[in-house]
Design a protein around this motif. Sequence first.
Motif, PDB file in Angstrom:
ATOM      1  N   LEU A   1      42.502  39.047  42.310  1.00 58.15           N
ATOM      2  CA  LEU A   1      41.415  39.272  41.386  1.00 58.15           C
ATOM      3  C   LEU A   1      40.435  38.015  41.282  1.00 58.15           C
ATOM      4  CD1 LEU A   1      43.305  41.390  39.245  1.00 58.15           C
ATOM      5  CD2 LEU A   1      41.943  42.124  40.948  1.00 58.15           C
ATOM      6  N   PRO A   2      39.050  38.322  40.992  1.00 58.94           N
ATOM      7  CA  PRO A   2      38.130  37.534  40.880  1.00 58.94           C
ATOM      8  C   PRO A   2      38.585  36.249  39.733  1.00 58.94           C
ATOM      9  CG  PRO A   2      36.812  39.406  41.067  1.00 58.94           C
ATOM     10  CD  PRO A   2      38.631  39.821  40.942  1.00 58.94           C
ATOM     11  N   ASP A   3      39.319  36.764  38.730  1.00 55.45           N
ATOM     12  CA  ASP A   3      39.786  36.036  37.632  1.00 55.45           C
ATOM     13  C   ASP A   3      40.754  35.032  37.927  1.00 55.45           C
ATOM     14  OD1 ASP A   3      41.802  37.775  37.435  1.00 55.45           O
ATOM     15  OD2 ASP A   3      41.438  38.299  35.435  1.00 55.45           O
ATOM     16  N   GLY A   4      41.564  35.278  39.091  1.00 57.28           N
ATOM     17  CA  GLY A   4      42.414  34.282  39.529  1.00 57.28           C
ATOM     18  C   GLY A   4      43.738  35.050  39.493  1.00 57.28           C
ATOM     19  N   THR A   5      43.924  36.065  38.635  1.00 56.59           N
ATOM     20  CA  THR A   5      45.261  36.868  38.571  1.00 56.59           C
ATOM     21  C   THR A   5      45.553  37.579  39.913  1.00 56.59           C
ATOM     22  OG1 THR A   5      44.342  38.727  37.696  1.00 56.59           O
ATOM     23  CG2 THR A   5      45.187  37.101  36.000  1.00 56.59           C
TER      24      THR A   5
ATOM     25  N   ARG B   1      35.304  51.216  40.190  1.00 56.54           N
ATOM     26  CA  ARG B   1      35.680  50.308  38.632  1.00 56.54           C
ATOM     27  C   ARG B   1      35.609  51.319  37.621  1.00 56.54           C
ATOM     28  NH1 ARG B   1      35.565  45.026  40.210  1.00 56.54           N
ATOM     29  NH2 ARG B   1      35.616  44.548  37.943  1.00 56.54           N
TER      30      ARG B   1
END
Length: 66
Positions: free
Chosen positions: A28-32, A47
């Motif tokens: 995911l874009p947040d790094g998770t 979404r």
Amino acid sequence: MPSEREPRRVVVDPAGPVLVDGPVEIALPDGTVARSDRFVVAICTCRRSKRFPFCDTSHRERVRDS
């Protein structure tokens, strides 16, 4: 399950989610990273899902009973 050399099957439905042969890891874009071990995984593209990045069928039109 496909081997490392076989491509994963991805089905794109313009009116719904993207279906991917699992298991999958989604960066995911947040790094998770979201993981699913299911046989087929529905990835949300609208979404609207409360379970994003996984589809919860929120893209479907709501029909009210009369």
